[in-house]
Design a protein around this motif. Sequence first.
Motif, PDB file in Angstrom:
ATOM      1  N   ARG A  40       0.866  -1.169   0.000  1.00 27.25           N
ATOM      2  CA  ARG A  40       0.000   0.000   0.000  1.00 27.25           C
ATOM      3  C   ARG A  40       0.903   1.219   0.000  1.00 27.25           C
TER       4      ARG A  40
ATOM      5  N   THR B 102       2.468   4.838   0.721  1.00 29.15           N
ATOM      6  CA  THR B 102       2.513   5.665   1.924  1.00 29.15           C
ATOM      7  C   THR B 102       1.747   6.964   1.705  1.00 29.15           C
TER       8      THR B 102
ATOM      9  N   TYR C  36      -1.347   8.615   3.877  1.00 30.46           N
ATOM     10  CA  TYR C  36      -1.420   8.017   5.209  1.00 30.46           C
ATOM     11  C   TYR C  36      -0.363   8.612   6.126  1.00 30.46           C
TER      12      TYR C  36
ATOM     13  N   TRP D  42      -0.247  12.869   6.709  1.00 29.17           N
ATOM     14  CA  TRP D  42      -0.377  12.332   5.365  1.00 29.17           C
ATOM     15  C   TRP D  42       0.163  13.275   4.303  1.00 29.17           C
TER      16      TRP D  42
ATOM     17  N   ASN E 167       7.275  10.024  -0.584  1.00 35.48           N
ATOM     18  CA  ASN E 167       6.183   9.192  -1.091  1.00 35.48           C
ATOM     19  C   ASN E 167       6.539   8.532  -2.426  1.00 35.48           C
TER      20      ASN E 167
ATOM     21  N   GLN F 290       2.287   2.639  10.083  1.00 32.77           N
ATOM     22  CA  GLN F 290       1.459   3.358   9.130  1.00 32.77           C
ATOM     23  C   GLN F 290       0.018   3.359   9.636  1.00 32.77           C
ATOM     24  N   ASP F 291      -0.593   4.514   9.610  1.00 29.33           N
ATOM     25  CA  ASP F 291      -1.973   4.626  10.053  1.00 29.33           C
ATOM     26  C   ASP F 291      -2.877   3.765   9.181  1.00 29.33           C
ATOM     27  N   ARG F 292      -3.829   3.125   9.804  1.00 27.75           N
ATOM     28  CA  ARG F 292      -4.751   2.290   9.035  1.00 27.75           C
ATOM     29  C   ARG F 292      -5.740   3.137   8.242  1.00 27.75           C
ATOM     30  N   GLN F 293      -6.017   4.319   8.738  1.00 28.68           N
ATOM     31  CA  GLN F 293      -6.992   5.194   8.101  1.00 28.68           C
ATOM     32  C   GLN F 293      -6.287   6.290   7.319  1.00 28.68           C
ATOM     33  N   PRO F 294      -6.863   6.727   6.200  1.00 30.57           N
ATOM     34  CA  PRO F 294      -6.220   7.764   5.395  1.00 30.57           C
ATOM     35  C   PRO F 294      -6.394   9.171   5.966  1.00 30.57           C
TER      36      PRO F 294
ATOM     37  N   VAL G 123      -0.070   8.805  14.082  1.00 30.80           N
ATOM     38  CA  VAL G 123      -0.332   7.373  14.187  1.00 30.80           C
ATOM     39  C   VAL G 123      -0.446   7.012  15.667  1.00 30.80           C
TER      40      VAL G 123
ATOM     41  N   SER H 172      -4.118   2.058  16.084  1.00 33.12           N
ATOM     42  CA  SER H 172      -4.546   2.136  14.696  1.00 33.12           C
ATOM     43  C   SER H 172      -3.354   2.166  13.765  1.00 33.12           C
TER      44      SER H 172
END
Length: 124
Positions: free
Chosen positions: A27, A29, A32, A53, A74, A98-102, A107, A111
């Motif tokens: 996924r 970066t 996030y 992010w 990135n 890495q944060d699970r949510q965008p 962080v 999560s």
Amino acid sequence: QVQLVESGGGLVQAGGSLTLSCAASGRTTSGYAMGWFRQGPGKEREFVAAIGWSGVSTHYADSVKGRFAISRDNAKNTVYLKMNSLKPEDTAVYYCAQDRQPFGTIVTLASAYWGPGTRVTVSS
């Protein structure tokens, strides 16, 4: 599936510097929040630094402010932690997260996706 791999740890004398890298795959970066945590001997995992992010916002634990700097590339799906003026109390296993949510700016322990960690040992 998110995979994070840290590198750059090692043994350094007090006052020295190290730069940790975290390469992400599975996924991007981009979009996030990314962060670094550490777990010292006999201690719980603790927050060290995070970058939002967009790359604009950064956050640091009080214990590392002014000494550590987090950055991200990135295009390379990579996050860095530049550590200067290292102290023996910085000795720990350092984990990339890495944060699970965008679109977050930080962080949290609850999560995050985690890397396996890289060990940093600072000798006095």
